[in-house]
Motif scaffolding. Structure first.
Motif, short mmCIF file in Angstrom:
data_model
loop_
_atom_site.label_atom_id
_atom_site.label_comp_id
_atom_site.label_asym_id
_atom_site.label_seq_id
_atom_site.Cartn_x
_atom_site.Cartn_y
_atom_site.Cartn_z
N VAL A 106 -27.55 -52.03 22.86
CA VAL A 106 -28.99 -51.85 22.70
C VAL A 106 -29.74 -53.18 22.70
O VAL A 106 -30.75 -53.33 23.42
N PRO A 107 -29.30 -54.21 21.94
CA PRO A 107 -30.00 -55.50 22.04
C PRO A 107 -30.00 -56.09 23.44
O PRO A 107 -31.00 -56.68 23.88
N LEU A 108 -28.90 -55.91 24.18
CA LEU A 108 -28.84 -56.41 25.55
C LEU A 108 -29.88 -55.71 26.42
O LEU A 108 -30.62 -56.36 27.18
N LEU A 109 -29.96 -54.40 26.33
CA LEU A 109 -30.91 -53.66 27.17
C LEU A 109 -32.35 -53.97 26.79
O LEU A 109 -33.23 -54.02 27.66
N ARG A 110 -32.61 -54.21 25.52
CA ARG A 110 -33.95 -54.61 25.10
C ARG A 110 -34.31 -55.98 25.66
O ARG A 110 -35.43 -56.21 26.11
N ALA A 111 -33.32 -56.89 25.63
CA ALA A 111 -33.56 -58.22 26.18
C ALA A 111 -33.84 -58.15 27.68
O ALA A 111 -34.70 -58.85 28.20
N TRP A 112 -33.10 -57.28 28.38
CA TRP A 112 -33.35 -57.11 29.81
C TRP A 112 -34.76 -56.59 30.06
O TRP A 112 -35.47 -57.07 30.95
N ARG A 113 -35.16 -55.58 29.29
CA ARG A 113 -36.50 -55.01 29.47
C ARG A 113 -37.58 -56.06 29.23
O ARG A 113 -38.59 -56.10 29.94
N ASP A 114 -37.38 -56.94 28.24
CA ASP A 114 -38.36 -57.97 27.96
C ASP A 114 -38.45 -58.99 29.10
O ASP A 114 -39.55 -59.46 29.44
N ARG A 115 -37.30 -59.35 29.67
CA ARG A 115 -37.27 -60.39 30.69
C ARG A 115 -37.53 -59.85 32.10
O ARG A 115 -38.02 -60.59 32.95
N HIS A 116 -37.15 -58.60 32.34
CA HIS A 116 -37.26 -58.04 33.68
C HIS A 116 -37.91 -56.66 33.62
O HIS A 116 -37.28 -55.65 34.00
N PRO A 117 -39.14 -56.57 33.17
CA PRO A 117 -39.77 -55.25 33.03
C PRO A 117 -39.94 -54.52 34.35
O PRO A 117 -40.12 -53.30 34.37
N GLU A 118 -39.86 -55.27 35.45
CA GLU A 118 -40.05 -54.65 36.77
C GLU A 118 -38.80 -53.95 37.28
O GLU A 118 -38.85 -53.22 38.28
N VAL A 119 -37.65 -54.17 36.60
CA VAL A 119 -36.39 -53.58 37.05
C VAL A 119 -35.82 -52.73 35.92
O VAL A 119 -35.19 -53.24 34.99
N PRO A 120 -36.02 -51.42 35.95
CA PRO A 120 -35.44 -50.58 34.89
C PRO A 120 -33.92 -50.51 35.02
O PRO A 120 -33.35 -50.74 36.09
N VAL A 121 -33.27 -50.20 33.91
CA VAL A 121 -31.82 -50.04 33.87
C VAL A 121 -31.49 -48.63 33.40
O VAL A 121 -32.10 -48.14 32.44
N THR A 122 -30.56 -47.99 34.07
CA THR A 122 -30.03 -46.72 33.60
C THR A 122 -28.57 -46.92 33.20
O THR A 122 -27.83 -47.62 33.89
#
Length: 302
Positions: A106-122
């Motif tokens: 969860v912390p990793l995916l939150r960090a990704w969303r903060d840094r790369h909001p233009e690329v969602p992750v599933t």
């Protein structure tokens, strides 16, 4: 050779469905037309792709390899067409068989969303993450078993997780701080057929327990919670699969489980390298978690 997209779609559907009837229904075509398309593909390639008998249909080795390539090619084409149509890129798809990255997920995916909001992750659980990568159904995968030696896939070892015993609440071992393999040897040990990191060979030859398999994580947890068996798993399971009827205990004398990150050597998604770098950075910066040991410095394939 003149191979068309309809040939690849036909083979992909046949491999997925396991029958001409099912594949024809999935593609909304008639069975005779689909059979002719398959025969045409085999003729143009000069190789048998599907073995047919009166009772069964199975991909040959060449058919299985092309089936995986066909899925990847078709998926990339569909993504490119969708991006051209609406201007948005598809999500980065992360696959795992059991616990992703444990408490780091969860912390990793939150960090990704903060840094790369233009690329969602599933994030999706699959029975075989390596096969999902080869078929183009995933872009990166977390794995807790030893990856196959596949030149099409790159990998890096991320961390070592301590093995945990999973015992029912109220079990004689449940009150201990740690256990040993010998404490479990006289009890049935349940294995998850789709994501097990443990087999009877974890124990010395003279003290191997009786083991049996169940099809998934829910069945694994239920077998333990009801007292039918005990289990052995990696530390990530304790974070990802808490259960009110199951107690997780560190095993003092069992070898740790290595967590790997896998991705295609020719990435299927342009954000693959950025995600891989963020995983490494996140683990390097995260406080040391109980039962988890990171790999200091770089590792092969990083």
């Amino acid at each position: 050779m003149n191979v068309e997209l309809r040939h690849l779609r036909a083979l992909a559907a046949i491999g997925d469905e396991g029958t001409i009837t099912g594949a024809a229904a999935a593609l909304h075509v008639g069975q005779p037309a689909l059979s002719r398309t398959l025969e045409q593909l085999e003729s143009r390639l000069g190789v048998r792709l599907v073995e047919r008998t009166t009772r069964r249909l199975a991909l040959t080795e060449a058919g299985r390899r092309l089936w995986e390539h066909a899925h990847r090619i078709l998926d990339q084409l569909d993504a490119a067409l969708a991006e051209a149509a609406d201007g948005t890129s598809r999500p980065l798809r992360v696959a795992f068989a059991w616990a992703a990255l444990g408490h780091h997920t969860v912390p990793l995916l939150r960090a990704w969303r903060d840094r790369h909001p233009e690329v969602p992750v599933t994030v999706r659980r699959v029975d075989d993450p390596e096969a999902a990568l080869r078929r183009g159904e995933a872009d990166v995968a977390f794995l807790r078993t030893e990856p196959a030696d596949d030149p099409a896939l790159a990998r890096v070892a991320l961390a070592r997780e301590q093995r945990l015993a999973a015992v029912p609440e109220g079990h004689p071992l449940a009150g201990r701080e740690t256990v040993h393999l010998a404490d479990l040897a006289d009890q049935p040990v349940v294995l998850c057929s789709t994501a097990s990191t443990t087999g009877a060979d974890l124990w010395p030859g003279a003290r191997r327990p009786h083991t049996f398999e169940v099809p998934g994580v829910d069945e694994w947890l239920t077998a333990i919670a009801t007292g039918e068996a005990v289990g052995v798993t990696a530390a990530g399971s304790g974070y990802s699969h808490p259960h009110p009827g199951v107690r997780y205990l560190p095993i003092a004398d069992a070898a740790p489980v290595t967590v790997h990150l896998l991705w295609p050597r020719v990435p299927a998604h342009p954000a693959t390298d950025a995600f891989r770098r963020l995983v490494r950075q996140h683990l390097a910066a995260a406080p040391e978690a109980p039962f988890v040991t990171g790999f200091p410095g770089g590792t092969a394939g990083a």
